[in-house]
Design an enzyme around this catalytic site. Structure first.
Site, mmCIF file in Angstrom:
data_model
loop_
_atom_site.group_PDB
_atom_site.id
_atom_site.type_symbol
_atom_site.label_atom_id
_atom_site.label_comp_id
_atom_site.label_asym_id
_atom_site.label_seq_id
_atom_site.Cartn_x
_atom_site.Cartn_y
_atom_site.Cartn_z
ATOM 1 N N LEU A 45 -7.104 -4.152 -1.435
ATOM 2 C CA LEU A 45 -6.449 -5.383 -1.859
ATOM 3 C C LEU A 45 -7.309 -6.553 -1.418
ATOM 4 C CD1 LEU A 45 -2.724 -4.691 -0.831
ATOM 5 C CD2 LEU A 45 -3.584 -4.901 -3.168
ATOM 6 N N ASP A 46 -7.494 -7.531 -2.295
ATOM 7 C CA ASP A 46 -8.225 -8.728 -1.923
ATOM 8 C C ASP A 46 -7.516 -9.445 -0.775
ATOM 9 O OD1 ASP A 46 -10.046 -8.263 -3.959
ATOM 10 O OD2 ASP A 46 -8.986 -9.539 -5.401
#
Length: 298
Positions: A45-46
């Site tokens: 996930l960013d």
């Protein structure tokens, strides 16, 4: 964390990743809290994204690729009117356009265009590589290269809400889907530009987010209490059929050797003995049990 403090701990922790840190930073924090020898996550996930990040510890890492390949479900907000260089709030304003007057019928018609099997061009700001270099490194230098479109599947898009300049969606999609790109493409289909201002993962495969499972919550627990939160090492593939192995066959399996079993031909089966998962195998047409992933849970 010095090596002599690490321990052999096996299982899956369903982390609710916080805003503002990378998936690797979250992974390392969970690994440190568990004092685990080995750990891996199952789909990055960013930093601006939050939500479900399954962390595999110890022998559970042997099954992590099953979650990398699994479908994902997100809740996301697309802010309309301008795009950014990164497709999200971290980038600089790139293109701007007026926002048409939105109504639900118009939005639903556009969303229907993005449901099913579609092609998507990966973003420059991604970890995909060109000649060994991540695309995001090239993007930061202002270099853009052609990226071939890739097939993905959007299983479902639900409109959760909208106002004059944003949409909030619930999206279930296949692996390899970039929600940032989906947001940009939806905005363009609405006749404007857009970028993500919120991204929250709520499901990976059969795992669903428990909002309580934060790093802060882990920090508040004793080690035995943390261990009690772990799902079994085989949890990523818990829905596979199961085979109870005869005691005299156990040693063969643990040594990675084939043996005969009375079980239908299958590409994947979980092998158990006395309630303990020994690993993953396949059974060929001749009734031979062929080990694929052997667990060492000692």
């Amino acid at each position: 964390m010095s090596k002599n403090t690490r321990r052999h701990v096996h299982g899956v922790f369903l982390l609710n990743k916080p805003l503002g840190i990378s998936s690797n930073a979250a992974l390392q924090k969970v690994r440190w809290l568990y004092r685990a020898h080995k750990a891996g996550h199952t789909g990055a996930l960013d930093p601006l994204a939050t939500g479900l990040l399954p962390i595999c510890l110890g022998e559970a890492t042997k099954f992590s690729h099953y979650l990398l390949d699994a479908s994902k479900r997100y809740q996301t907000t697309i802010t309309l009117g301008h795009s950014t260089t990164t497709g999200d709030i971290e980038g600089e304003v790139f293109e701007q356009a007026d926002i048409p007057t939105l109504n639900e019928d118009m939005i639903q018609q556009v969303l229907s265009q993005f449901t099913g099997d579609i092609l998507q061009i990966p973003p420059m700001y991604s970890a995909l590589k060109k000649d060994g270099r991540p695309l995001y490194e090239l993007a930061r230098q202002g270099i853009e290269i052609d990226r071939p479109a890739r097939p993905i599947t959007i299983y479902k898009i639900e409109l959760l809400g909208f106002n004059e300049n944003s949409l909030t969606l619930d999206v279930t999609c296949s692996k390899g889907t970039y929600i940032r790109v989906l947001g940009e493409d939806i905005a363009k289909a609405l006749g404007t530009y857009g970028h993500l201002t919120y991204l929250h993962r709520v499901q990976t495969g059969h795992f669903e987010l428990n909002p309580q499972m934060t790093i802060e919550y882990l920090e508040s627990l004793q080690e035995s209490e943390r261990d009690a939160l772990l799902l079994p090492a085989f949890a990523p593939v818990q829905d596979l059929p199961r085979l109870e192995l005869a005691e005299e066959r156990v040693k063969y399996f643990r040594n990675g050797q084939e043996s005969n079993v009375d079980f239908p031909e299958t590409e994947a089966v979980l092998v158990f003995f006395s309630g303990l998962c020994l690993g993953l195998a396949k059974v060929n047409q001749y009734g031979r049990l062929i080990p694929q992933r052997v667990l060492n849970l000692a």
